[in-house]
Design a protein around this motif. Structure first.
Motif, PDB file in Angstrom:
ATOM      1  N   UNK A   1      28.115  -9.919 -16.419  1.00 10.64           N
ATOM      2  CA  UNK A   1      27.953  -9.515 -15.031  1.00 10.64           C
ATOM      3  C   UNK A   1      28.213  -8.018 -14.928  1.00 10.64           C
ATOM      4  N   UNK A   2      27.285  -7.290 -14.332  1.00 12.57           N
ATOM      5  CA  UNK A   2      27.476  -5.864 -14.091  1.00 12.57           C
ATOM      6  C   UNK A   2      27.319  -5.604 -12.597  1.00 12.57           C
ATOM      7  N   UNK A   3      28.175  -4.763 -12.074  1.00 13.38           N
ATOM      8  CA  UNK A   3      28.110  -4.447 -10.649  1.00 13.38           C
ATOM      9  C   UNK A   3      28.622  -3.045 -10.434  1.00 13.38           C
ATOM     10  N   UNK A   4      28.382  -2.507  -9.259  1.00  7.21           N
ATOM     11  CA  UNK A   4      28.865  -1.170  -8.981  1.00  7.21           C
ATOM     12  C   UNK A   4      28.360  -0.648  -7.657  1.00  7.21           C
ATOM     13  N   UNK A   5      28.835   0.534  -7.300  1.00  9.04           N
ATOM     14  CA  UNK A   5      28.422   1.226  -6.082  1.00  9.04           C
ATOM     15  C   UNK A   5      27.975   2.625  -6.478  1.00  9.04           C
ATOM     16  N   UNK A   6      26.739   2.981  -6.159  1.00  9.59           N
ATOM     17  CA  UNK A   6      26.199   4.304  -6.428  1.00  9.59           C
ATOM     18  C   UNK A   6      26.212   5.119  -5.138  1.00  9.59           C
ATOM     19  N   UNK A   7      26.468   6.403  -5.273  1.00 10.17           N
ATOM     20  CA  UNK A   7      26.625   7.283  -4.101  1.00 10.17           C
ATOM     21  C   UNK A   7      27.652   6.667  -3.153  1.00 10.17           C
ATOM     22  N   UNK A   8      28.823   6.487  -3.676  1.00 12.81           N
ATOM     23  CA  UNK A   8      29.853   5.703  -2.993  1.00 12.81           C
ATOM     24  C   UNK A   8      30.247   6.318  -1.652  1.00 12.81           C
ATOM     25  N   UNK A   9      30.117   7.665  -1.499  1.00 11.62           N
ATOM     26  CA  UNK A   9      30.486   8.308  -0.236  1.00 11.62           C
ATOM     27  C   UNK A   9      29.302   8.380   0.719  1.00 11.62           C
ATOM     28  N   UNK A  10      28.179   7.777   0.354  1.00 13.27           N
ATOM     29  CA  UNK A  10      26.985   7.781   1.196  1.00 13.27           C
ATOM     30  C   UNK A  10      26.554   9.204   1.537  1.00 13.27           C
ATOM     31  N   UNK A  11      26.578  10.066   0.507  1.00  9.94           N
ATOM     32  CA  UNK A  11      26.224  11.475   0.687  1.00  9.94           C
ATOM     33  C   UNK A  11      24.750  11.611   1.048  1.00  9.94           C
ATOM     34  N   UNK A  12      24.470  12.486   2.000  1.00 11.81           N
ATOM     35  CA  UNK A  12      23.087  12.810   2.361  1.00 11.81           C
ATOM     36  C   UNK A  12      22.684  14.041   1.558  1.00 11.81           C
ATOM     37  N   UNK A  13      21.787  13.880   0.578  1.00 13.55           N
ATOM     38  CA  UNK A  13      21.460  15.008  -0.291  1.00 13.55           C
ATOM     39  C   UNK A  13      20.043  14.868  -0.832  1.00 13.55           C
ATOM     40  N   UNK A  14      19.525  16.002  -1.312  1.00 13.91           N
ATOM     41  CA  UNK A  14      18.238  16.031  -1.994  1.00 13.91           C
ATOM     42  C   UNK A  14      18.421  16.762  -3.318  1.00 13.91           C
ATOM     43  N   UNK A  15      17.712  16.296  -4.338  1.00 14.57           N
ATOM     44  CA  UNK A  15      17.622  17.047  -5.572  1.00 14.57           C
ATOM     45  C   UNK A  15      16.728  18.261  -5.313  1.00 14.57           C
ATOM     46  N   UNK A  16      17.113  19.423  -5.818  1.00 17.43           N
ATOM     47  CA  UNK A  16      16.372  20.651  -5.530  1.00 17.43           C
ATOM     48  C   UNK A  16      14.908  20.554  -5.952  1.00 17.43           C
ATOM     49  N   UNK A  17      14.595  19.745  -6.961  1.00 14.75           N
ATOM     50  CA  UNK A  17      13.239  19.667  -7.479  1.00 14.75           C
ATOM     51  C   UNK A  17      12.366  18.693  -6.705  1.00 14.75           C
ATOM     52  N   UNK A  18      12.943  17.895  -5.822  1.00 10.68           N
ATOM     53  CA  UNK A  18      12.179  16.855  -5.138  1.00 10.68           C
ATOM     54  C   UNK A  18      11.044  17.431  -4.297  1.00 10.68           C
TER      55      UNK A  18
END
Length: 774
Positions: free
Chosen positions: A732-749
Motif C-alpha cells: 500500500x502506498x499513499x501520500x499527500x502532494x503539494x501538502x500546503x495547497x500552494x498556488x504556483x506555476x512552473x516557469x516553463x509552463x
C-alpha cells in the motif's frame, strides 16, 4: 559498465535505400569477426535461513545485463573483463551489493545471502550519467523511486538540472539544463522517438505508460554520441528486461486513485522464462478529470489512455538471443489548456527486433537493432472558445478547426564492442533513422461547414540521418579516458508547401548536411571515495520538421500561442560544452557536484516578423525560426546522507543562466534557481517507510520579453509519502502532494491562449496505490 548487445536484421524499406545499404555494411562487418566462449559471473542466491530464492534478480549496477535465479537459487550471465558492483534483489528481501573482478576466460563465483524485507516496492530506477557515461555516486538502495507518476516527464522533474513543460494533464515535455524538444534525444529500448503533434502536445515519452518503465538514464551534455544523432543531451528509457534464467511467471497488479485530479489507474504486468523462451507483457488504463490549482482555479485536464505492450526473447545459443517487442497505445480525448486546440486522439504503435551476442576474442559483443514506430494524431477546437458564437469576436460565428497529423520513424543500429587488450577497448558502429511528418489543418464555419482556410502545418516532410561512430577507451583501473567521434549525413525534403509559405519564406524546401561531432572524457578516482570527471564535447543537431516547415503553427519553444513560420534553410545547431563533475561516495554519505558552460552556434531561436497571421484570434505578431547564438552556464549538486540505519537525508540544488546573444536578452525557457531537501524513515525490517520533502523555487525575473515570456513568482511546496508492506505480497502506498495547497506555476509552463495565464500546477492531491506482487 557491462553492456548488452541486441540485434536483428533491418526491418524497414522504401525511400532510403542508401540508409538500408549502409546499415547492412555495418552489420556484415561486425558479424564476420568474433570468437566463441565467454567469461561468466554465476552463483547462488539464498535467504539468511539457507533457502534458495527463486526469481531473485542479479545484475551489475548501472549495466543492462541481468539474470534471474532459478528454483535452486542459481543464476549466471556473461561478463566482459573488468570489475563490477553486482546487486541481488528479490521481492520481500533487502537488496545486497558485492564487488567482483572478472579475468580473461574466467568463470567467477559470487553468492548472495538476502535478509527478509517484507515491503516490496514496484518502482523505476532513475539515474543521471556522468560525462564518462557512468552513474553518479549514490547510496545503495536509493536508486528506486517509490513514485507512481502519470507521466514520465513528471518523474524527471525530481532530477537536479531537469525540468518539464506542462501544456496539459499529460505530455510533460522534459527540459535538460535549458535544452528542450529535439535538442534532447529520446530513446525507448534503443529506438529513437519523435513527437507527432506540430504543437508538441506529445513529448516522445508520452506514448509509454510509466508502469512499463524499468529504468531512465539522463545524460546532461553532448556525450551520448553512440546512442544516436543530434544528442545535445539525451534520455534513454528501458522497459522491463527479460530474464536470462528459467523462472516461474512473476508480475504485479496495481490500482490507484488521485484526488483533485480525479485520476484512476489500473496496471498489470507479467514476465518469466521457460526453456529458450522468455516473455514480458503489460497493460495499463488511466483516466483523469479537470483539476484545481492551489487557488481553486479550475484547469482543464480530462484525459484517458490505455496501452498494451510485450516482448518475447529466444535464446539462439549460450551467448546469443533475439528479442522481438511491440506496443500499442491509444489516448484521447485530452484537454490541453495551454494550446489553441485539444487532442482528439493519439494512436501510437512501435515494433523492434534485436539480436545480441557476447563472447571472447577481439569482438566481445555485437548489437544489431531495427525498429519502426508511428503515431496518428487528431486535434480539434471542441471545448475551446472558438467553437462558440461570440458577437464580440471576428468572426462572430463558431469555427470548426481540425488537424490531422501523422509521424513515422524507421531506423536501426549496429555496433561491435572490441577488446584490444587489458587497458584498451573500443566500440564501432552505425545507425540510421528515417522520419516522415505530415499535418493538415482545416478551418470551417461550424454552422455551414464551409471551408475557410486550409494549410499544411507539416508538408509530408522527410528528414533522414545516416550516422557512423567510433569510441576508444583506455583505463588503468583508476583513470579512464575515452574519446568518441561521430559523422552524420542528413537529408531534409518536402514535396510542396502552402502557397503562403512558398511566397513568403521560399521555394527551396530541400537541404542536405554533413555533420561531425566529438567528445572527450576523463575520469579518475582521486581516492577510494572521490571521483573527478571532466568532459568536453561538440555535437551537431539538424533542425526538425517544425523548425523547417511550420506554416503558422503555435510554437512549443515559447509560452505564447502566437503563430510561427518555419525556415527550411536553417543551419544545424552546434553545441559546445565543457563539464566538471565531482562524486564522493562513503558508507553513509554520497555527494555529487556538476558544473558546465555551453555555447550554441547557429542556435535555433525565434524572432518577430511582419508576416500576416492566419487565425483571427491569434496575437498579431507572427514569429519565424532563425539561427542565432546562445550561451548557458549552470551548476547542480545533490547529496544523500544516512543519518542512521533507518533515517536518510537528501537534498539538491540547481542553478541555470542562459543568454540569447543574437537578440541580446535572456534565452527562452530557463528555469529559476531551485533547491530541495527530503527526510526518509524506513522501518528496520522494511515493512513500512515514510518520507517528506520540501521544494523551494526562486522567482524568475530573467525572461525573454520580446517573445512573450513573463516573470514567475517564487514558491514552496511539500510532499509526504508512505508505504506499507501487507501480507500476501500486497503493498500500500499513499501520500499527500503539494501538502500546503500552494498556488504556483512552473516557469516553463505554457500560457492559456485565451486567458493569457500560465497553466497552474495541481493543488493538494491525496493519492492511494495498491500493488499486488505475484
Amino acid at each position: 559498465m557491462l553492456k548488452t548487445y541486441r540485434c536483428s536484421g533491418p526491418a524497414f524499406s522504401g525511400r532510403s535505400a542508401a540508409a538500408y545499404s549502409a546499415l547492412q555494411v555495418v552489420v556484415a562487418l561486425a558479424v564476420t569477426v568474433g570468437a566463441a566462449g565467454a567469461q561468466q559471473i554465476r552463483g547462488i542466491v539464498s535467504s539468511a535461513e539457507g533457502q534458495p530464492i527463486g526469481g531473485a534478480v542479479v545484475r551489475p549496477v548501472g549495466g543492462e545485463m541481468w539474470a534471474m535465479a532459478n528454483a535452486s537459487g542459481a543464476y549466471a550471465f556473461p561478463a566482459s573483463v573488468g570489475t563490477y558492483l553486482v546487486e541481488a534483489s528479490a521481492l520481500g528481501y533487502r537488496t545486497v551489493r558485492q564487488e567482483v573482478t572478472v579475468g580473461v576466460g574466467q568463470v567467477t563465483n559470487l553468492n548472495f545471502t538476502l535478509e527478509s524485507r517484507p515491503l516490496a516496492l514496484d518502482g523505476i530506477s532513475v539515474s543521471v550519467l556522468r560525462p564518462d557515461l557512468l552513474p553518479e555516486a549514490s547510496l545503495a538502495g536509493r536508486e528506486v523511486e517509490e513514485a507512481n507518476p502519470k507521466d514520465a516527464g513528471e518523474l524527471l522533474r525530481a532530477l537536479d538540472g531537469v525540468e518539464a513543460v506542462r501544456r496539459g494533464p499529460l505530455g510533460l515535455d522534459p527540459v535538460v539544463r535549458g535544452l528542450r524538444e529535439t535538442e534532447v534525444g529520446t530513446y525507448l529500448d534503443g529506438a529513437r522517438m519523435f513527437p507527432a503533434g506540430p504543437a508538441r502536445m506529445d513529448s516522445p515519452l508520452t506514448h509509454l505508460d510509466p508502469s512499463a518503465i524499468r529504468s531512465i538514464q539522463v545524460v546532461k551534455g553532448p556525450y551520448a554520441l553512440t546512442w544516436g544523432a543530434g544528442n545535445l543531451s539525451a534520455i534513454r528509457v528501458e522497459t522491463q528486461p527479460l530474464p536470462l534464467q528459467d523462472s516461474r511467471p512473476a508480475g504485479s497488479l496495481g490500482v490507484g486513485y488521485d484526488s483533485n485530479l480525479q485520476a484512476s489507474e489500473t496496471t498489470g504486468k507479467i514476465f518469466g522464462k521457460r526453456g529458450r523462451v522468455s516473455y514480458f507483457a503489460m497493460g495499463a488504463w488511466r483516466q483523469g478529470d479537470d483539476y484545481k490549482s492551489g487557488a481553486d482555479r479550475l484547469i482543464q485536464g480530462d484525459f484517458e489512455s490505455w496501452e498494451g505492450r510485450g516482448k518475447v526473447g529466444f535464446d539462439l545459443g549460450e551467448n546469443s538471443r533475439v528479442v522481438v517487442g511491440g506496443g500499442y497505445q491509444e489516448q484521447g480525448p485530452i484537454d490541453y489548456p495551454g494550446r489553441l486546440l485539444n487532442a482528439d486522439f493519439f494512436e501510437s504503435t512501435n515494433f523492434s527486433a534485436t539480436f545480441n551476442w557476447s563472447g571472447l576474442g577481439t569482438v566481445r559483443g555485437l548489437e544489431v537493432q531495427a525498429y519502426r514506430n508511428a503515431v496518428d494524431h487528431g486535434m480539434t477546437n471542441e471545448g475551446k472558445p472558438t467553437a462558440l458564437d461570440d458577437p464580440m469576436r471576428m468572426p462572430p460565428f463558431a469555427l470548426d478547426i481540425t488537424v490531422a497529423s501523422e509521424m513515422t520513424v524507421a531506423g536501426g543500429r549496429a555496433a561491435a564492442d572490441l577488446y584490444l587488450n587489458d587497458a584498451w577497448s573500443a566500440e564501432v558502429g552505425g545507425d540510421v533513422y528515417l522520419t516522415n511528418r505530415d499535418a493538415l489543418r482545416q478551418i470551417r464555419n461550424a454552422a455551414t461547414q464551409m471551408l475557410m482556410f486550409e494549410s499544411l502545418m507539416w508538408p509530408d516532410a522527410d528528414i533522414d540521418d545516416i550516422g557512423a561512430f567510433g569510441r576508444l577507451a583506455w583505463t588503468d583501473g583508476r583513470t579512464r579516458v575515452a574519446g568518441t567521434v561521430r559523422a552524420d549525413f542528413v537529408s531534409a525534403s518536402a514535396p510542396t508547401a502552402s502557397a503562403y509559405f512558398l511566397a513568403n519564406v521560399g521555394t527551396d524546401l530541400d537541404d542536405s548536411e554533413t555533420n561531425l561531432s566529438g567528445a572527450v572524457t576523463i575520469s579518475t578516482d582521486l581516492s577510494p571515495n572521490w571521483t573527478l570527471a571532466l568532459g568536453a564535447g561538440s555535437v551537431v543537431r539538424t533542425a526538425d520538421a517544425s523548425e523547417r516547415y511550420s506554416d503558422r503553427v503555435p510554437a512549443s519553444k515559447a509560452q505564447t500561442a502566437a503563430e510561427f513560420m518555419g525556415n527550411p534553410q536553417l543551419a544545424p545547431e552546434r553545441s559546445n560544452q565543457v563539464d566538471l563533475w565531482v562524486d564522493g561516495g562513503f558508507e553513509r554519505f554520497a555527494i555529487h557536484v556538476g558544473a558546465f558552460v555551453r555555447r550554441i552556434d547557429d542556435y535555433v531561436t525565434i524572432e518577430a516578423t511582419s508576416l500576416t497571421k492566419l487565425l483571427p484570434l491569434s496575437p498579431n505578431t507572427v514569429f519565424q525560426y532563425v539561427n542565432g547564438e546562445a550561451t548557458f552556464r549552470g551548476l547542480d549538486a545533490s547529496f544523500t546522507a544516512g543519518l542512521s540505519d533507518v533515517l536518510t537525508l537528501d537534498g539538491g540544488v540547481t542553478y541555470l543562466r542562459g543568454q540569447d546573444t543574437e537578440l541580446d536578452e535572456p534565452a527562452l525557457g530557463v528555469a529559476p534557481f531551485r533547491t530541495s531537501v527530503g527526510l526518509r524513515y524506513e522501518e528496520p525490517l522494511g515493512r513500512f517507510y515514510v518520507e517528506g520533502s520540501v521544494n523551494l523555487v526562486a522567482e524568475q525575473k530573467r525572461q525573454s520579453k520580446t517573445r512573450g515570456e513573463t516573470e514567475s513568482p517564487a514558491y514552496e511546496t511539500g510532499d509526504v509519502r508512505a508505504g506499507f508492506g501487507l501480507p500476501n505480497g500486497i503493498t500500500l502506498r499513499t501520500g499527500v502532494l503539494n501538502i500546503w495547497n500552494e498556488d504556483y506555476v512552473n516557469h516553463l509552463n505554457a500560457k492559456d491562449p485565451f486567458t493569457g495565464l500560465q497553466i497552474g500546477e495541481p493543488g493538494r492531491v491525496l493519492f492511494v496505490d495498491v500493488v499486488w506482487s505475484l
